[in-house]
Each structure stands twice: as structure tokens, then as C-alpha cells.
Design a protein around this motif. Structure first.
Motif, mmCIF file in Angstrom:
data_model
loop_
_atom_site.group_PDB
_atom_site.id
_atom_site.type_symbol
_atom_site.label_atom_id
_atom_site.label_comp_id
_atom_site.label_asym_id
_atom_site.label_seq_id
_atom_site.Cartn_x
_atom_site.Cartn_y
_atom_site.Cartn_z
ATOM 1 N N LEU A 52 6.443 -0.038 8.595
ATOM 2 C CA LEU A 52 7.493 -0.128 7.580
ATOM 3 C C LEU A 52 7.035 -0.759 6.273
ATOM 4 O O LEU A 52 7.651 -0.536 5.238
ATOM 5 C CB LEU A 52 8.662 -0.972 8.103
ATOM 6 C CG LEU A 52 9.432 -0.390 9.268
ATOM 7 C CD1 LEU A 52 10.478 -1.378 9.744
ATOM 8 C CD2 LEU A 52 10.087 0.907 8.869
ATOM 9 N N ALA A 53 6.007 -1.548 6.312
ATOM 10 C CA ALA A 53 5.615 -2.352 5.154
ATOM 11 C C ALA A 53 5.446 -1.518 3.884
ATOM 12 O O ALA A 53 5.829 -1.959 2.798
ATOM 13 C CB ALA A 53 4.336 -3.122 5.460
ATOM 14 N N ASP A 54 4.902 -0.338 3.986
ATOM 15 C CA ASP A 54 4.685 0.491 2.803
ATOM 16 C C ASP A 54 5.958 1.191 2.330
ATOM 17 O O ASP A 54 5.992 1.724 1.228
ATOM 18 C CB ASP A 54 3.614 1.550 3.080
ATOM 19 C CG ASP A 54 2.245 0.944 3.293
ATOM 20 O OD1 ASP A 54 2.043 -0.220 2.893
ATOM 21 O OD2 ASP A 54 1.383 1.622 3.858
ATOM 22 N N LEU A 55 6.985 1.174 3.154
ATOM 23 C CA LEU A 55 8.228 1.859 2.799
ATOM 24 C C LEU A 55 9.272 0.927 2.184
ATOM 25 O O LEU A 55 10.238 1.393 1.589
ATOM 26 C CB LEU A 55 8.830 2.524 4.045
ATOM 27 C CG LEU A 55 7.926 3.533 4.752
ATOM 28 C CD1 LEU A 55 8.578 4.002 6.042
ATOM 29 C CD2 LEU A 55 7.626 4.704 3.845
ATOM 30 N N LEU A 56 9.071 -0.372 2.344
ATOM 31 C CA LEU A 56 10.050 -1.342 1.857
ATOM 32 C C LEU A 56 9.790 -1.716 0.407
ATOM 33 O O LEU A 56 8.640 -1.820 -0.014
ATOM 34 C CB LEU A 56 9.985 -2.611 2.707
ATOM 35 C CG LEU A 56 10.377 -2.477 4.168
ATOM 36 C CD1 LEU A 56 10.118 -3.779 4.900
ATOM 37 C CD2 LEU A 56 11.836 -2.078 4.285
ATOM 38 N N PRO A 57 10.839 -1.966 -0.357
ATOM 39 C CA PRO A 57 10.639 -2.483 -1.709
ATOM 40 C C PRO A 57 9.952 -3.846 -1.644
ATOM 41 O O PRO A 57 10.145 -4.615 -0.694
ATOM 42 C CB PRO A 57 12.061 -2.628 -2.257
ATOM 43 C CG PRO A 57 12.925 -1.823 -1.365
ATOM 44 C CD PRO A 57 12.238 -1.759 -0.028
ATOM 45 N N ALA A 58 9.149 -4.150 -2.634
ATOM 46 C CA ALA A 58 8.392 -5.411 -2.651
ATOM 47 C C ALA A 58 9.312 -6.623 -2.534
ATOM 48 O O ALA A 58 8.973 -7.595 -1.856
ATOM 49 C CB ALA A 58 7.548 -5.497 -3.913
ATOM 50 N N ALA A 59 10.469 -6.564 -3.155
ATOM 51 C CA ALA A 59 11.385 -7.705 -3.097
ATOM 52 C C ALA A 59 11.822 -7.993 -1.664
ATOM 53 O O ALA A 59 11.945 -9.149 -1.267
ATOM 54 C CB ALA A 59 12.603 -7.447 -3.978
ATOM 55 N N VAL A 60 12.011 -6.964 -0.873
ATOM 56 C CA VAL A 60 12.411 -7.149 0.533
ATOM 57 C C VAL A 60 11.214 -7.638 1.343
ATOM 58 O O VAL A 60 11.315 -8.602 2.095
ATOM 59 C CB VAL A 60 12.957 -5.834 1.128
ATOM 60 C CG1 VAL A 60 13.210 -5.986 2.618
ATOM 61 C CG2 VAL A 60 14.218 -5.419 0.400
ATOM 62 N N ALA A 61 10.079 -6.962 1.201
ATOM 63 C CA ALA A 61 8.897 -7.322 1.985
ATOM 64 C C ALA A 61 8.434 -8.740 1.672
ATOM 65 O O ALA A 61 8.095 -9.499 2.575
ATOM 66 C CB ALA A 61 7.775 -6.327 1.720
ATOM 67 N N ASP A 62 8.431 -9.113 0.401
ATOM 68 C CA ASP A 62 7.968 -10.449 0.023
ATOM 69 C C ASP A 62 8.984 -11.525 0.377
ATOM 70 O O ASP A 62 8.626 -12.625 0.762
ATOM 71 C CB ASP A 62 7.669 -10.507 -1.478
ATOM 72 C CG ASP A 62 6.480 -9.648 -1.858
ATOM 73 O OD1 ASP A 62 5.689 -9.282 -0.954
ATOM 74 O OD2 ASP A 62 6.341 -9.332 -3.056
ATOM 75 N N GLY A 63 10.249 -11.199 0.276
ATOM 76 C CA GLY A 63 11.284 -12.182 0.536
ATOM 77 C C GLY A 63 11.564 -12.407 2.012
ATOM 78 O O GLY A 63 12.136 -13.424 2.384
ATOM 79 N N GLN A 64 11.161 -11.479 2.847
ATOM 80 C CA GLN A 64 11.442 -11.567 4.284
ATOM 81 C C GLN A 64 10.166 -11.333 5.093
ATOM 82 O O GLN A 64 10.179 -10.578 6.063
ATOM 83 C CB GLN A 64 12.492 -10.522 4.662
ATOM 84 C CG GLN A 64 13.790 -10.617 3.926
ATOM 85 C CD GLN A 64 14.612 -11.795 4.404
ATOM 86 O OE1 GLN A 64 14.567 -12.169 5.574
ATOM 87 N NE2 GLN A 64 15.345 -12.403 3.509
ATOM 88 N N GLN A 65 9.072 -11.944 4.721
ATOM 89 C CA GLN A 65 7.787 -11.649 5.348
ATOM 90 C C GLN A 65 7.796 -11.826 6.861
ATOM 91 O O GLN A 65 7.297 -10.971 7.591
ATOM 92 C CB GLN A 65 6.685 -12.507 4.728
ATOM 93 C CG GLN A 65 6.319 -12.072 3.336
ATOM 94 C CD GLN A 65 5.212 -12.916 2.740
ATOM 95 O OE1 GLN A 65 4.812 -13.929 3.290
ATOM 96 N NE2 GLN A 65 4.717 -12.485 1.595
ATOM 97 N N ALA A 66 8.344 -12.920 7.338
ATOM 98 C CA ALA A 66 8.350 -13.169 8.783
ATOM 99 C C ALA A 66 9.165 -12.099 9.515
ATOM 100 O O ALA A 66 8.754 -11.622 10.578
ATOM 101 C CB ALA A 66 8.901 -14.561 9.081
#
Length: 85
Positions: A41-55
Motif C-alpha cells: 500500500l505504501a506507494d498508493l497512499l498520499p504522502a500526508a497519510v503515509a508520513d502521518g501514520q507510519q506505524a
């Protein structure tokens, strides 16, 4: 490209699905024990979501990594195989 090439002039196949990669390993005499997707999923998520919810993203990636069809959407596949005893 569905054929695994970079275009019509590229003769080298570079992308394999889980079944074709497993078949290559089986043809080499290995037994595939596990197949895991990497970056499901990491490549499909917007950066704001991936960076804000890393765990949470890492936890979800781990939960989906070995489950088709999610595994098959991954940017990469890791196949774990061994030579039969």
C-alpha cells in the motif's frame, strides 16, 4: 507493460507475478515456502497519510503482505524458497 517489458523494443522481461516467479524457482528445483508482497500500500497512499501514520501503515503492510490479492498488488515480491532435503 503486461508483458513485463519497458516497451515494444525492450526484449528483456523484468516483471513477474507470484505464479511465474514461483514456477521459475520450482523449475530450478526449489520449493517455494512463502511469498510476500513488499510495498503493498505504501506507494498508493498520499504522502500526508503515509508520513502521518507510519506505524499504522507498517502494521497494515505486514498484515497484507502474504494475502492474495493484496500481495499481488505490491511493487515487489519476495519469494522464500529452499532446496528439498
Amino acid at each position: 507493460d503486461p508483458a513485463g517489458t519497458a516497451g515494444p523494443r525492450d526484449p528483456l522481461r523484468r516483471r513477474y507475478d507470484a505464479d511465474r516467479a514461483a514456477a521459475l524457482l520450482a523449475a530450478a528445483g526449489l520449493t517455494v515456502e512463502e511469498i510476500h508482497g513488499v510495498r503493498v500500500l505504501a506507494d498508493l497512499l498520499p504522502a500526508a497519510v503515509a508520513d502521518g501514520q507510519q506505524a499504522a501503515v507498517v502494521e497494515l503492510e505486514r498484515a497484507l503482505a502474504a494475502r492474495p490479492p493484496y500481495r499481488d498488488l505490491a511493487a515487489q515480491l519476495h519469494l522464500f524458497a529452499r532446496r528439498p532435503a
